[in-house]
Design a protein around this motif. Structure first.
Motif, mmCIF file in Angstrom:
data_model
loop_
_atom_site.group_PDB
_atom_site.id
_atom_site.type_symbol
_atom_site.label_atom_id
_atom_site.label_comp_id
_atom_site.label_asym_id
_atom_site.label_seq_id
_atom_site.Cartn_x
_atom_site.Cartn_y
_atom_site.Cartn_z
ATOM 1 N N VAL A 15 0.843 -1.194 0.000
ATOM 2 C CA VAL A 15 0.000 0.000 0.000
ATOM 3 C C VAL A 15 0.881 1.247 0.000
ATOM 4 O O VAL A 15 2.070 1.184 0.304
ATOM 5 C CB VAL A 15 -0.945 0.040 1.226
ATOM 6 C CG1 VAL A 15 -1.906 -1.131 1.225
ATOM 7 C CG2 VAL A 15 -0.161 0.118 2.516
ATOM 8 N N THR A 16 0.270 2.349 -0.332
ATOM 9 C CA THR A 16 0.908 3.652 -0.179
ATOM 10 C C THR A 16 -0.024 4.502 0.664
ATOM 11 O O THR A 16 -1.178 4.716 0.294
ATOM 12 C CB THR A 16 1.158 4.329 -1.537
ATOM 13 O OG1 THR A 16 2.018 3.496 -2.324
ATOM 14 C CG2 THR A 16 1.812 5.692 -1.358
ATOM 15 N N HIS B 22 -0.729 8.155 2.147
ATOM 16 C CA HIS B 22 -0.414 9.570 1.967
ATOM 17 C C HIS B 22 -0.642 10.219 3.324
ATOM 18 O O HIS B 22 -1.780 10.340 3.784
ATOM 19 C CB HIS B 22 -1.283 10.185 0.867
ATOM 20 C CG HIS B 22 -1.075 9.495 -0.444
ATOM 21 N ND1 HIS B 22 -0.047 9.833 -1.297
ATOM 22 C CD2 HIS B 22 -1.722 8.453 -1.023
ATOM 23 C CE1 HIS B 22 -0.091 9.046 -2.363
ATOM 24 N NE2 HIS B 22 -1.101 8.198 -2.210
ATOM 25 N N ALA C 52 -4.915 9.631 2.623
ATOM 26 C CA ALA C 52 -5.397 8.785 1.525
ATOM 27 C C ALA C 52 -4.595 7.490 1.516
ATOM 28 O O ALA C 52 -3.492 7.427 2.061
ATOM 29 C CB ALA C 52 -5.238 9.513 0.186
ATOM 30 N N ASP D 34 -3.559 4.208 -1.226
ATOM 31 C CA ASP D 34 -3.580 3.533 -2.521
ATOM 32 C C ASP D 34 -3.253 2.065 -2.292
ATOM 33 O O ASP D 34 -2.387 1.742 -1.477
ATOM 34 C CB ASP D 34 -2.531 4.120 -3.471
ATOM 35 C CG ASP D 34 -2.851 5.546 -3.877
ATOM 36 O OD1 ASP D 34 -4.046 5.856 -4.053
ATOM 37 O OD2 ASP D 34 -1.910 6.341 -4.011
ATOM 38 N N GLY D 35 -3.920 1.190 -3.023
ATOM 39 C CA GLY D 35 -3.620 -0.235 -2.956
ATOM 40 C C GLY D 35 -4.414 -1.004 -1.923
ATOM 41 O O GLY D 35 -4.141 -2.180 -1.673
#
Length: 177
Positions: A55-56, A58, A95, A97-98
């Motif tokens: 994952v990323t 933020h 946030a 991602d992934g």
């Protein structure tokens, strides 16, 4: 036998039409129920379903933290990245991602997931690892965690060494090296 087949065919057709009308009438109701139920899903539940995924995150005031999501609790998560492990309070996550499309309900979480941010920081303090504490606004504290209070952590940093108290509310990430 021909009129019976016609009659049953007509009845089957009427039944299919009635089912289609019922489904069409219920579709908006089901969509509303789905929306209403989904509003109860916290970020932690989505992240819990994403454990062991790349994952990323933020992170507010820090930027992107990428790696494998190793652990999630109700108010923090642990990401294993190429530059070390990151403990990130969920309040600092802007946030993700992934993440998995699924969520894991809280009743299915391990009792360990109920441990707060202080528990994760105590573990780092017990290990005596050098850490970088990232604060809102970009300030950093590079040192060794010493003790963890109810809502703050002590970090020994600098030369000569001095103790700085960092409030949990100011932390956006803790990076172990």
């Amino acid at each position: 036998m021909g009129w019976e087949a016609d009659l049953f065919g007509a009845l089957d057709d009427l039944e299919q039409q009635a089912e289609a009308m019922y489904d069409a009438e219920r579709a908006p109701e089901l969509a509303d129920r789905s929306r209403a139920e989904y509003q109860q899903v916290p970020l932690a539940a989505r992240l819990m379903a994403s454990v062991e995924r790349e994952v990323t995150l933020h992170v507010t005031g820090l930027g992107a933290v990428a790696g494998r999501l190793d652990r999630v609790a109700h108010d923090w998560c642990l990401v294993a990245g190429p530059t070390g492990d990151w403990v990130v309070p969920l309040a600092a996550v802007a946030a993700v991602d992934g993440a998995s499309e699924r969520a894991v309900p809280q009743v299915a979480w391990s009792p360990l997931a109920r441990l707060g941010l202080g528990s994760a920081l105590r573990r780092l303090a017990d290990a005596g690892e050098r850490c970088v504490l990232h604060r809102l606004g970009g300030a950093r504290h590079d040192g060794v965690l010493r003790r963890v209070g109810q809502d703050f952590v002590e970090v020994v940093e600098g030369d000569p060494p001095h103790v700085t108290l960092v409030a949990f509310t100011a932390l956006v990430a803790v990076q172990s090296r």
